[in-house]
Design an enzyme around this catalytic site. Structure first.
Site, mmCIF file in Angstrom:
data_model
loop_
_atom_site.group_PDB
_atom_site.id
_atom_site.type_symbol
_atom_site.label_atom_id
_atom_site.label_comp_id
_atom_site.label_asym_id
_atom_site.label_seq_id
_atom_site.Cartn_x
_atom_site.Cartn_y
_atom_site.Cartn_z
ATOM 1 N N SER A 143 0.910 -1.141 -0.043
ATOM 2 C CA SER A 143 -0.243 0.016 0.110
ATOM 3 C C SER A 143 0.786 1.260 0.078
ATOM 4 C CB SER A 143 -0.922 -0.043 1.333
ATOM 5 O OG SER A 143 -1.505 1.204 1.455
ATOM 6 N N TYR A 157 -1.534 -1.515 10.275
ATOM 7 C CA TYR A 157 -1.804 -1.695 8.724
ATOM 8 C C TYR A 157 -0.628 -1.320 8.101
ATOM 9 C CZ TYR A 157 -3.826 -1.196 3.942
ATOM 10 O OH TYR A 157 -4.083 -1.361 2.784
HETATM 11 N N1 LIG Z 1 -8.698 -0.328 -0.964
HETATM 12 C C1 LIG Z 1 -7.567 0.587 -0.997
HETATM 13 O O1 LIG Z 1 -7.694 1.517 -0.757
HETATM 14 C C2 LIG Z 1 -6.396 -0.030 -0.740
HETATM 15 C C3 LIG Z 1 -5.178 0.625 -0.818
HETATM 16 C C4 LIG Z 1 -3.888 0.277 -0.678
HETATM 17 C C5 LIG Z 1 -3.859 -1.073 -0.464
HETATM 18 N N2 LIG Z 1 -4.989 -1.982 -0.534
HETATM 19 C C6 LIG Z 1 -4.549 -3.405 -0.434
HETATM 20 O O2 LIG Z 1 -5.251 -4.103 -1.106
HETATM 21 C C7 LIG Z 1 -5.560 -5.356 -0.847
HETATM 22 C C8 LIG Z 1 -7.006 -5.872 -1.328
HETATM 23 O O3 LIG Z 1 -7.732 -5.175 -0.650
HETATM 24 P P1 LIG Z 1 -8.959 -4.476 -0.978
HETATM 25 O O4 LIG Z 1 -8.936 -3.184 -0.820
HETATM 26 O O5 LIG Z 1 -9.252 -5.102 -2.433
HETATM 27 O O6 LIG Z 1 -10.244 -5.142 0.067
HETATM 28 P P2 LIG Z 1 -11.617 -5.853 -0.163
HETATM 29 O O7 LIG Z 1 -11.971 -5.944 1.246
HETATM 30 O O8 LIG Z 1 -12.394 -5.475 -1.187
HETATM 31 O O9 LIG Z 1 -10.752 -7.371 -0.774
HETATM 32 C C9 LIG Z 1 -10.042 -8.083 0.148
HETATM 33 C C10 LIG Z 1 -10.113 -9.510 0.081
HETATM 34 O O10 LIG Z 1 -9.477 -10.168 0.876
HETATM 35 C C11 LIG Z 1 -9.975 -11.313 1.400
HETATM 36 N N3 LIG Z 1 -9.546 -11.954 2.811
HETATM 37 C C12 LIG Z 1 -9.572 -11.253 3.899
HETATM 38 N N4 LIG Z 1 -9.195 -11.873 4.858
HETATM 39 C C13 LIG Z 1 -8.514 -13.079 4.415
HETATM 40 C C14 LIG Z 1 -7.919 -14.079 4.793
HETATM 41 N N5 LIG Z 1 -7.549 -14.241 5.956
HETATM 42 N N6 LIG Z 1 -7.545 -15.279 3.763
HETATM 43 C C15 LIG Z 1 -7.923 -14.967 2.666
HETATM 44 N N7 LIG Z 1 -8.644 -13.937 1.970
HETATM 45 C C16 LIG Z 1 -8.806 -13.094 2.804
HETATM 46 C C17 LIG Z 1 -11.446 -10.697 1.807
HETATM 47 O O11 LIG Z 1 -12.653 -11.795 1.912
HETATM 48 C C18 LIG Z 1 -11.630 -10.062 0.451
HETATM 49 O O12 LIG Z 1 -12.288 -10.653 -0.493
HETATM 50 C C19 LIG Z 1 -5.270 -5.681 0.499
HETATM 51 O O13 LIG Z 1 -3.897 -6.056 0.771
HETATM 52 C C20 LIG Z 1 -5.264 -4.212 0.977
HETATM 53 O O14 LIG Z 1 -4.301 -3.625 2.139
HETATM 54 C C21 LIG Z 1 -6.101 -1.600 -0.601
#
Ligand SMILES: NC(=O)c1ccc[n+]([C@@H]2O[C@H](COP(=O)([O-])OP(=O)(O)OC[C@H]3O[C@@H](n4cnc5c(N)ncnc54)[C@H](O)[C@@H]3O)[C@@H](O)[C@H]2O)c1
Length: 278
Positions: A143, A157
């Site tokens: 991130s 985080y």
């Molecule tokens: N959305 C943002 O603004 C953002 C920004 C930077 C980084 N990220 C990173 O992107 C990645 C994806 O997140 P997202 O934003 O798409 O969120 P999201 O909640 O839409 O998707 C995350 C997915 O991970 C799954 N998950 C959670 N715990 C789990 C586990 N223990 N085992 C397997 N799967 C699991 C959830 O069920 C979900 O499908 C994450 O690593 C997050 O930290 C997100």
């Protein structure tokens, strides 16, 4: 790696947000894709939504925090596709709160999913990727919070995301001789379900307080996420990075200044070490 056709990918957190967009992009590029996620109903819906977008799309329930679960998911993937060339350690969760109010169990949950989840993915798939000798690529989702932590209450985080960056930088060096590239995905805010992360918080971490929608910080964050970048745009950048073997993958140019400021203050501190005041 230039070519996705005939290759297979394993994507954690594939049922939602960035992971789902990655799966779609990989499938549309011709790759076989295994979606791995802890949330079974969302996983089934995600697999169904991708039907027809690529040669082979399957789903497997997997808790990335549990090494046995990741190993079982890997076995299912090898049985389905034979070899795996692309590993996207993407599953992640967020829990926030002022530093005095973050429960130890929330630290554990975030570290288990965001950091140990990546470790489990690498430990499980790397021997296989090295052994088949065809090369591959690992994408670790960090991130922009793995580059700067100026955000109130995101310490667990950010700690995990800084750790993913550090680990991935080392992996890139170590895996180069094997033809396995590494990319570190560092997005800013993306329009996903990240603010509802607690939906997948295992009971083993004890009770938690749900976010208070009336809290102005939460409202602001929710608005940022609602208007954030489309996950498909992030996925497009990731595929480009895989093709060009890029280590750092940034998606939000507006976050550059804050990263520059951090590096400037680090360099200034080195300057003081070189010319200490007496
Ligand atoms: N959305 C943002 O603004 C953002 C920004 C930077 C980084 N990220 C990173 O992107 C990645 C994806 O997140 P997202 O934003 O798409 O969120 P999201 O909640 O839409 O998707 C995350 C997915 O991970 C799954 N998950 C959670 N715990 C789990 C586990 N223990 N085992 C397997 N799967 C699991 C959830 O069920 C979900 O499908 C994450 O690593 C997050 O930290 C997100």
């Amino acid at each position: 790696m230039q070519e996705f056709v005939g290759k297979a990918a394993f994507v954690t957190g594939g049922a939602s947000g960035i992971g789902l967009a990655l799966c779609r992009a990989l499938a549309e590029a011709g790759g076989k894709v295994m979606l791995a996620d802890i949330e079974e109903a969302a996983l089934d819906a995600a697999v169904a939504s991708l039907e027809g977008s690529g040669p082979e799309i399957q789903g497997v329930v997997c808790d990335v925090a549990d090494p046995a679960s990741v190993e079982a998911a890997a076995e299912a993937t090898f049985s389905a596709f034979g070899k795996v060339h692309f590993l996207c350690n993407n599953a992640g969760v967020g829990a926030r709160g002022g530093v005095d109010h973050i429960a130890l169990n929330n630290w554990r949950w975030v570290i288990d999913v965001n950091l140990i989840g990546v470790v489990n993915g690498v430990r499980t798939f790397l021997p296989h990727m090295r052994a088949h000798g065809e090369g591959g690529h690992i994408v670790n989702t960090a991130s922009i919070a793995g580059m700067i932590n100026r955000f109130h209450g995101f310490h667990p985080y950010a700690a995990t995301k800084f750790a993913v960056v550090g680990m991935s930088e080392g992996l890139a060096v170590e895996l180069k001789p094997f033809g396995i590239g590494v990319s570190i995905l560092c997005p800013g805010v993306v329009r996903t379900n990240i603010l509802e992360s607690a939906r997948n918080r295992s009971e083993r971490y004890g009770p938690t307080t749900p976010p208070d929608p009336a809290n102005p910080l939460y409202t602001r964050l929710a608005e940022l996420v609602r208007t954030g970048m489309e996950p498909a745009e992030v996925a497009r950048r990731v595929l480009e990075a895989i093709r060009k073997d890029e280590l750092y993958v940034f998606t939000h140019p507006e976050t550059r200044e804050a990263v520059e400021q951090r590096f400037q203050s680090i360099l200034a501190a080195f300057g003081r070490a070189a010319a200490p005041t007496v």
